[in-house]
Write a protein that holds these residues in place. Structure first.
Motif, PDB file in Angstrom:
ATOM      1  N   LEU A  15      -1.748   2.911   9.181  1.00 32.79           N
ATOM      2  CA  LEU A  15      -1.172   2.063   8.128  1.00 32.79           C
ATOM      3  C   LEU A  15      -2.223   1.702   7.081  1.00 32.79           C
ATOM      4  O   LEU A  15      -1.933   1.670   5.883  1.00 32.79           O
ATOM      5  N   ILE A  16      -3.441   1.444   7.542  1.00 33.27           N
ATOM      6  CA  ILE A  16      -4.503   1.109   6.586  1.00 33.27           C
ATOM      7  C   ILE A  16      -4.754   2.295   5.655  1.00 33.27           C
ATOM      8  O   ILE A  16      -4.827   2.154   4.430  1.00 33.27           O
ATOM      9  N   GLY A  17      -4.846   3.487   6.252  1.00 36.18           N
ATOM     10  CA  GLY A  17      -5.064   4.683   5.431  1.00 36.18           C
ATOM     11  C   GLY A  17      -3.910   4.914   4.464  1.00 36.18           C
ATOM     12  O   GLY A  17      -4.118   5.178   3.277  1.00 36.18           O
ATOM     13  N   LEU A  18      -2.680   4.772   4.969  1.00 35.24           N
ATOM     14  CA  LEU A  18      -1.498   4.992   4.131  1.00 35.24           C
ATOM     15  C   LEU A  18      -1.446   3.998   2.976  1.00 35.24           C
ATOM     16  O   LEU A  18      -1.119   4.359   1.851  1.00 35.24           O
ATOM     17  N   GLY A  19      -1.765   2.749   3.290  1.00 37.30           N
ATOM     18  CA  GLY A  19      -1.745   1.723   2.246  1.00 37.30           C
ATOM     19  C   GLY A  19      -2.719   2.060   1.137  1.00 37.30           C
ATOM     20  O   GLY A  19      -2.383   1.977  -0.043  1.00 37.30           O
ATOM     21  N   PHE A  20      -3.900   2.486   1.518  1.00 37.52           N
ATOM     22  CA  PHE A  20      -4.917   2.871   0.527  1.00 37.52           C
ATOM     23  C   PHE A  20      -4.398   4.019  -0.332  1.00 37.52           C
ATOM     24  O   PHE A  20      -4.459   3.986  -1.562  1.00 37.52           O
ATOM     25  N   PHE A  21      -3.857   5.030   0.346  1.00 35.50           N
ATOM     26  CA  PHE A  21      -3.316   6.204  -0.356  1.00 35.50           C
ATOM     27  C   PHE A  21      -2.240   5.778  -1.356  1.00 35.50           C
ATOM     28  O   PHE A  21      -2.271   6.161  -2.527  1.00 35.50           O
ATOM     29  N   GLY A  22      -1.296   4.960  -0.857  1.00 32.27           N
ATOM     30  CA  GLY A  22      -0.189   4.536  -1.721  1.00 32.27           C
ATOM     31  C   GLY A  22      -0.663   3.734  -2.913  1.00 32.27           C
ATOM     32  O   GLY A  22      -0.177   3.909  -4.028  1.00 32.27           O
ATOM     33  N   VAL A  38       1.616  -2.815   3.093  1.00 30.86           N
ATOM     34  CA  VAL A  38       1.476  -1.915   4.244  1.00 30.86           C
ATOM     35  C   VAL A  38       0.046  -1.965   4.762  1.00 30.86           C
ATOM     36  O   VAL A  38      -0.211  -2.091   5.969  1.00 30.86           O
ATOM     37  N   LEU A  39      -0.914  -1.922   3.822  1.00 32.65           N
ATOM     38  CA  LEU A  39      -2.324  -2.032   4.204  1.00 32.65           C
ATOM     39  C   LEU A  39      -2.563  -3.332   4.974  1.00 32.65           C
ATOM     40  O   LEU A  39      -3.215  -3.348   6.021  1.00 32.65           O
ATOM     41  N   GLY A  40      -2.010  -4.415   4.447  1.00 33.46           N
ATOM     42  CA  GLY A  40      -2.177  -5.704   5.101  1.00 33.46           C
ATOM     43  C   GLY A  40      -1.618  -5.702   6.511  1.00 33.46           C
ATOM     44  O   GLY A  40      -2.254  -6.182   7.445  1.00 33.46           O
ATOM     45  N   ASN A  41      -0.426  -5.130   6.674  1.00 32.32           N
ATOM     46  CA  ASN A  41       0.148  -5.085   8.012  1.00 32.32           C
ATOM     47  C   ASN A  41      -0.713  -4.269   8.964  1.00 32.32           C
ATOM     48  O   ASN A  41      -0.793  -4.582  10.148  1.00 32.32           O
ATOM     49  N   GLY A  42      -1.357  -3.218   8.433  1.00 37.88           N
ATOM     50  CA  GLY A  42      -2.282  -2.447   9.263  1.00 37.88           C
ATOM     51  C   GLY A  42      -3.433  -3.315   9.749  1.00 37.88           C
ATOM     52  O   GLY A  42      -3.789  -3.299  10.939  1.00 37.88           O
ATOM     53  N   VAL A  43      -3.993  -4.104   8.828  1.00 37.02           N
ATOM     54  CA  VAL A  43      -5.108  -4.977   9.208  1.00 37.02           C
ATOM     55  C   VAL A  43      -4.647  -6.015  10.230  1.00 37.02           C
ATOM     56  O   VAL A  43      -5.324  -6.276  11.239  1.00 37.02           O
ATOM     57  N   PHE A  44      -3.463  -6.596   9.994  1.00 37.54           N
ATOM     58  CA  PHE A  44      -2.947  -7.600  10.935  1.00 37.54           C
ATOM     59  C   PHE A  44      -2.748  -6.975  12.310  1.00 37.54           C
ATOM     60  O   PHE A  44      -3.071  -7.583  13.342  1.00 37.54           O
TER      61      PHE A  44
ATOM     62  N   ILE C  11       7.415   5.147  14.635  1.00 36.74           N
ATOM     63  CA  ILE C  11       8.410   4.862  13.599  1.00 36.74           C
ATOM     64  C   ILE C  11       7.791   4.001  12.498  1.00 36.74           C
ATOM     65  O   ILE C  11       8.058   4.196  11.321  1.00 36.74           O
ATOM     66  N   LEU C  12       6.934   3.051  12.915  1.00 40.22           N
ATOM     67  CA  LEU C  12       6.253   2.214  11.910  1.00 40.22           C
ATOM     68  C   LEU C  12       5.519   3.077  10.897  1.00 40.22           C
ATOM     69  O   LEU C  12       5.643   2.892   9.681  1.00 40.22           O
ATOM     70  N   VAL C  13       4.754   4.028  11.415  1.00 41.47           N
ATOM     71  CA  VAL C  13       3.951   4.860  10.518  1.00 41.47           C
ATOM     72  C   VAL C  13       4.855   5.730   9.645  1.00 41.47           C
ATOM     73  O   VAL C  13       4.638   5.848   8.433  1.00 41.47           O
ATOM     74  N   VAL C  14       5.899   6.300  10.267  1.00 45.51           N
ATOM     75  CA  VAL C  14       6.791   7.163   9.480  1.00 45.51           C
ATOM     76  C   VAL C  14       7.489   6.353   8.386  1.00 45.51           C
ATOM     77  O   VAL C  14       7.594   6.797   7.239  1.00 45.51           O
ATOM     78  N   LEU C  15       7.942   5.147   8.744  1.00 44.18           N
ATOM     79  CA  LEU C  15       8.606   4.305   7.747  1.00 44.18           C
ATOM     80  C   LEU C  15       7.669   3.993   6.587  1.00 44.18           C
ATOM     81  O   LEU C  15       8.054   4.091   5.421  1.00 44.18           O
ATOM     82  N   ALA C  16       6.433   3.635   6.911  1.00 43.34           N
ATOM     83  CA  ALA C  16       5.472   3.312   5.854  1.00 43.34           C
ATOM     84  C   ALA C  16       5.250   4.542   4.982  1.00 43.34           C
ATOM     85  O   ALA C  16       5.219   4.452   3.754  1.00 43.34           O
ATOM     86  N   TRP C  17       5.127   5.681   5.605  1.00 45.70           N
ATOM     87  CA  TRP C  17       4.912   6.943   4.896  1.00 45.70           C
ATOM     88  C   TRP C  17       6.062   7.211   3.930  1.00 45.70           C
ATOM     89  O   TRP C  17       5.848   7.451   2.744  1.00 45.70           O
TER      90      TRP C  17
END
Lengths: 96, 96, 309, 483
Positions: A15-22, A38-44, C11-17
């Motif tokens: 999630l952290i990586g995805l947030g950065f990408f987004g 999304v990044l924040g939720n990854g950190v949490f 699912i969390l990761v796919v949804l975020a993606w």
């Protein structure tokens, strides 16, 4: 226990990586706000994964940190959304 | 109490599955609403009943009953509003 | 249960993606709301019921409504088809992957600390006059963080006011909410229940999952529901009583801390006999301020007034 | 009981902000002005207490770390609080003039500025990693609405970019904090220093996240693009506060972490070199950009991007004189930059525009503001006898001692480039013209308060050239070896 923990740790990292990408590839401000969230939720998630490793129960300190973090993130996002609306209204004024 | 409880849970999940399939496959708003509210309300009821049996405590059973009632209420109002909105839109479309 | 966790994480990761890559703005928002709900499920699975409550009420609920409202206020744009340059995409993808791998490795290899602050907090719960560890940390051991956080809420609201684009001032009630018999009945049932649950959650914070933030969020949700149904309207001016309620939590909390300095010698230290009542008063005033701030963050307006019944 | 000054110096400004919010008063509101006076007084008391007693500690709520949060005031924190108080008080005077007659905007300004003051003090005093995160968010969320006060379209998009970047930066920081808590089980700066493992992936990643987050917040190249539009577009007192104080907060934290728990990872040669190189890049790129800006306030804003770089030069040097130089640079730049922004704001206020090329003939109507601009520029260029000179001299000295020629070159070239962008402004401003400067509307002379506050700050930036000894004594020794 260990296996479950690893799954969420992986999700947190992803999630952290995805947030950065987004945040970088998205141009629309609303999408960039979503990316930051999304990044924040990854950190949490990472914090809570860490909290679970305390023997004798989940560690309340990271829980409190995340609760504080969620409230801060939501209020900052609400402010950001107001700015997004303002920007959209300004642009609308241009078109007419 | 375990066996009937688990059986109820599984049946509840089947209803959810049916509701979801309906949501995805049905052609218009009304039939989709029909599928999701009917099937999911029953599904949730069965889940609640199953969990109540598994927990074998009257207090929890009462709470679960309350959960079910509130969820049904929310679903009813939500479904009503969506259907109404869609109907009004369609009427407006016909008039124009 | 490993299957459930793996599935949830996946699912969390796919949804975020999907949420971040779709060009359709509306779908992104909906996926983000679902993501929030699944996050709440993950919190519950990770033994964090407090967070599950907060996430469901604030993260997915309130933020979801706000996102959708903003989308509509922007004139329901379908999306953004601007594409960043190829170089930027490569940097973003590379950077994101490196970041994820680094964090993953760090989390995997993280040595476990022998003497965590949390363990100490769990040991000394009794001195904090609460049985609920998270509340003890938020309102006692690390109350200063919570106090400053109220400042963040206030300033986010001031910023929203300065942006001058309220969501609810201009919005005339939706067609579908007018002239239906069902809505008033539903409000009459749901709003009191929500207020009750909110008030209970605030009190419950002293001994079980709950507290000022979760309770305040539920109260705010009741307010947002009323606003959506047109019973509560944004107003163009702010009144003194409203402003007082907005800063109630911050003021009560910091004054309680400052006035007791001479008694205890430290900011925010309470004498043992006073801890419980002080904490209860603080929790309720925090919750009131949080609830009103969140409702106003949603409406974006300076004040609130009653709408037509 | 003098340690009670620590929470007081946070909550006096914060509660004053709340009172202004409740009172709804305008520019000359007695509530706001007494709030400023009280905050100034409590800050000065705290600085005097640190001066006489050394460091002060206050365990909040009576809970000692690791359970509770500790407030900690040492020389470094005291100097930053002093800078905030002095610059803040003078900028407040300017704001009285600037916002006169605009009741609502004035009320928002005072509320947010007093809240910001309390937040900055909270940040400088915090000795807890997570509390620092909260205070960083406080500072950001006070600063962005202040930018928005300008109300223009540019300020909206600048605020939005600022917000996104700031949130991104603080979340990276929080990620690092999470890892550190996982390793050490504590958030207290001192305890972390004692417990942090000497090496390994987790320490490295945590440090990288924290440093990256703070660099984003401090607008260090290449994360600087949000700063000029935000600082250049805000009302003058806000620009002054942002450039003089708010961006310093994140750089301050880098120094604080080097001085405390992260000294080991931050002293690793390639980390230190990298930070120094970023600083050098900021100095060169920021100055070149400043020379090319068409608008005066943007010149000053890009100058901030450049000047922040000097503080980062500390990391590869890492000796006592560099420590003093970096901190002193923070002070000198804060005072001088506030003067520059206020002076530029006065010109904008007078003329209705700040296009550099159309400033000719301005010498006469705006002599005092232009004088303030010129005097403060001396410190920005690093010429004697100014605060900027002392700071750069200390940095140069330690670079020469260690034979780090690229730093010597950077400091010298940076000074020349600064002279370039400052003299470009002067050249136009002092150029004689037949008809005076071009105006966008009927000229509105700046009020005396606005002029004199800018001039006082400019003079202070020179005075800093003579007060190095007492201030550096207050700063104290370079903290080596953690703690």
């Amino acid at each position: 226990m260990m296996a479950g923990l690893d799954v969420y740790a992986l999700a947190a990292a992803a999630l952290i990586g995805l947030g950065f990408f987004g945040l970088i590839v998205q141009m629309h401000p609303l999408k960039r706000l979503l990316a930051v969230n999304v990044l924040g939720n990854g950190v949490f998630l990472a914090l809570i994964v860490i909290a679970r490793r305390l023997p004798g129960g989940p560690d309340p300190v990271p829980h409190a940190m995340v609760l504080t973090g969620i409230v801060i993130a939501v209020s900052a996002t609400a402010f950001g959304l107001a700015l997004v609306r303002r920007q959209a209204r300004d642009e609308e004024g241009d078109d007419e | 109490m375990t066996l009937p409880g688990v059986a109820l849970l599984l049946t509840g999940l089947l209803f959810y599955l049916a509701g979801t399939v309906g949501l995805l496959r049905f052609p218009d708003v009304y039939s989709r609403l029909h599928a999701i509210t009917k099937a999911d309300n029953v599904g949730l009821g069965l889940l609640c009943l199953g969990i109540a049996l598994l927990s074998s405590s009257w207090g929890i059973a009462a709470l679960l009953a309350l959960v079910w009632l509130l969820a049904i209420g929310a679903a009813t109002v939500g479904c009503h509003l969506i259907a109404r909105h869609s109907l009004l839109e369609r009427q407006r479309g016909r008039r124009e | 249960m490993i299957v459930v966790d793996t599935l949830a994480a996946l699912i969390l990761v796919v949804l975020a993606w999907r949420c971040l890559l779709l060009t359709d703005l509306f779908r992104s928002i909906v996926l983000f709301i679902v993501f929030g709900l699944l996050m709440a499920l993950a919190w519950a699975r990770l033994d964090a019921p407090d967070l599950a409550l907060a996430e469901a009420a604030i993260g997915a609920g309130l933020l979801g409504v706000l996102l959708l409202g903003t989308w509509r206020a922007m004139g329901s744009p379908d999306g953004d088809h601007r594409q960043p340059g190829r170089a930027l995409q490569v940097i973003a993808a590379g950077g994101g992957m490196v970041l994820a791998v680094l964090v993953g490795i760090a989390l995997h290899q993280l040595p476990v600390s022998e003497q965590a602050a949390g363990a100490l907090a769990l040991e000394r719960l009794d001195e904090a006059a609460t049985q609920q560890p998270v509340t003890a940390v938020l309102l006692n051991f690390r109350s200063y963080d919570t106090l400053l956080e109220m400042g963040v809420l206030l300033m986010a609201l001031l910023g929203t006011w300065l942006a001058r684009v309220p969501l609810m001032e201009s919005l005339s009630g939706d067609d579908a909410s007018r002239g239906t018999e069902l809505l008033p009945v539903a409000l009459r049932v749901f709003v009191p229940v929500m207020l009750l649950v909110g008030a209970y959650l605030i009190w419950a914070g002293t001994h079980s999952p709950g507290g000022a933030f979760q309770g305040g969020a539920v109260l705010a949700a009741a307010g947002v529901l009323l606003a959506l149904a047109g019973r509560l309207r944004g107003d163009t001016g702010d009144s003194l009583p409203l402003r007082m309620l907005l800063v109630l939590g911050l003021t009560v909390f910091s004054l309680a801390g400052l006035l007791l300095i001479p008694l205890q010698g430290a900011f925010m230290a309470y004498p043992p006999t006073l801890i419980y009542p002080v904490m209860l008063i603080v929790e309720y005033s925090l919750a009131v301020s949080i609830a009103i701030t969140l409702v106003l963050l949603y409406t974006g307006s300076r004040g609130l007034r009653r709408g037509p019944a | 009981m003098s340690d009670a000054l620590l929470p007081l110096s946070v909550f006096v400004p914060l509660l004053a902000g709340v009172c202004v919010f409740l009172s709804g008063g305008g520019a000359r509101s007695p509530v706001a002005l007494s709030g400023v006076l009280l905050s100034l007084a409590i800050s000065l008391l705290l600085v005097m207490a640190v001066g006489s007693q050394g460091t002060l500690d206050h365990a909040l709520a009576g809970w000692e770390p690791p359970l509770g949060i500790r407030l900690h005031a040492d020389g470094l924190a005291a100097l930053m609080i002093l800078l905030t108080a002095v610059v803040g008080a003078l900028v407040s005077l300017h704001a009285v003039g600037q916002f006169a007659g605009k009741s609502e905007i004035a009320n928002r300004f005072w509320t947010l500025w007093l809240l910001l003051w309390g937040s900055l003090n909270a940040l400088f005093l915090s000795a807890d990693l997570f509390n620092v995160y909260v205070t960083l968010e406080l500072v950001t969320l006070a600063a962005i609405p202040l930018v928005l006060l300008a109300g223009s379209r540019q300020s909206v998009s600048a605020s939005l970019n600022y917000l996104l970047l700031a949130l991104f930066g603080s979340l990276l920081y929080l990620g690092g904090v999470a890892l550190i808590y996982g390793m050490t089980g504590t958030l207290d700066l001192q305890l972390i220093g004692e417990r942090l493992p000497a090496g390994g992936w987790p320490v490295g990643v945590a440090t990288a996240l924290i440093v990256a987050g703070l660099l984003v917040k401090a607008a260090i190249v290449p994360f600087h693009f949000w700063l000029p539009p935000a600082h250049g577009g805000a009302p003058a007192p806000v620009s002054a506060l942002l450039s003089a104080l708010v961006v310093k907060a994140a750089v301050y934290l880098l120094l604080r972490l080097w001085a405390g728990p992260l000294q080991l990872p931050l002293s690793a040669p390639w980390v230190a070199q990298l930070l120094g190189a970023l600083g050098a890049a900021a100095i060169i790129l920021g100055s070149i950009q400043a020379m090319r800006q068409p608008r005066l306030k943007l010149v000053v804003a890009y100058s901030t991007v450049a000047q922040l770089g000097y503080i980062l030069l500390f990391f590869p040097l890492a000796v006592a004189s560099a420590w003093q130089g970096a901190v002193y640079h923070g002070l000198a730049h804060g005072v001088a930059k506030a003067a520059l922004f206020l002076a530029a704001g006065n010109m904008l206020y007078h003329l209705g525009h700040d296009r550099v090329a159309e400033l000719r003939g301005m010498g006469r109507p705006l002599a005092l503001s232009l004088g303030a601009f010129a005097i403060a520029s001396v410190s920005i260029m690093g010429l004697p006898p100014s605060g900027g000179f002392i700071a750069k001299w200390l940095l140069l000295q330690s670079a020469l001692e260690q034979g780090l020629w690229w730093i010597v070159a950077t400091v010298l070239v940076g000074g020349l480039l600064a002279a370039g962008y400052v003299f470009r402004v002067m050249r136009y401003a002092f150029m004689e013209a037949h008809a005076g400067p071009s105006v966008d509307r009927a000229p509105t002379p700046a009020q005396p308060l606005m002029v004199w506050s800018a001039l006082t700050l400019a003079v202070l930036s020179i005075v800093l050239g003579f007060t190095a000894r007492p201030l550096l004594t207050l700063l104290g020794e370079i903290p080596l070896g953690g703690g």
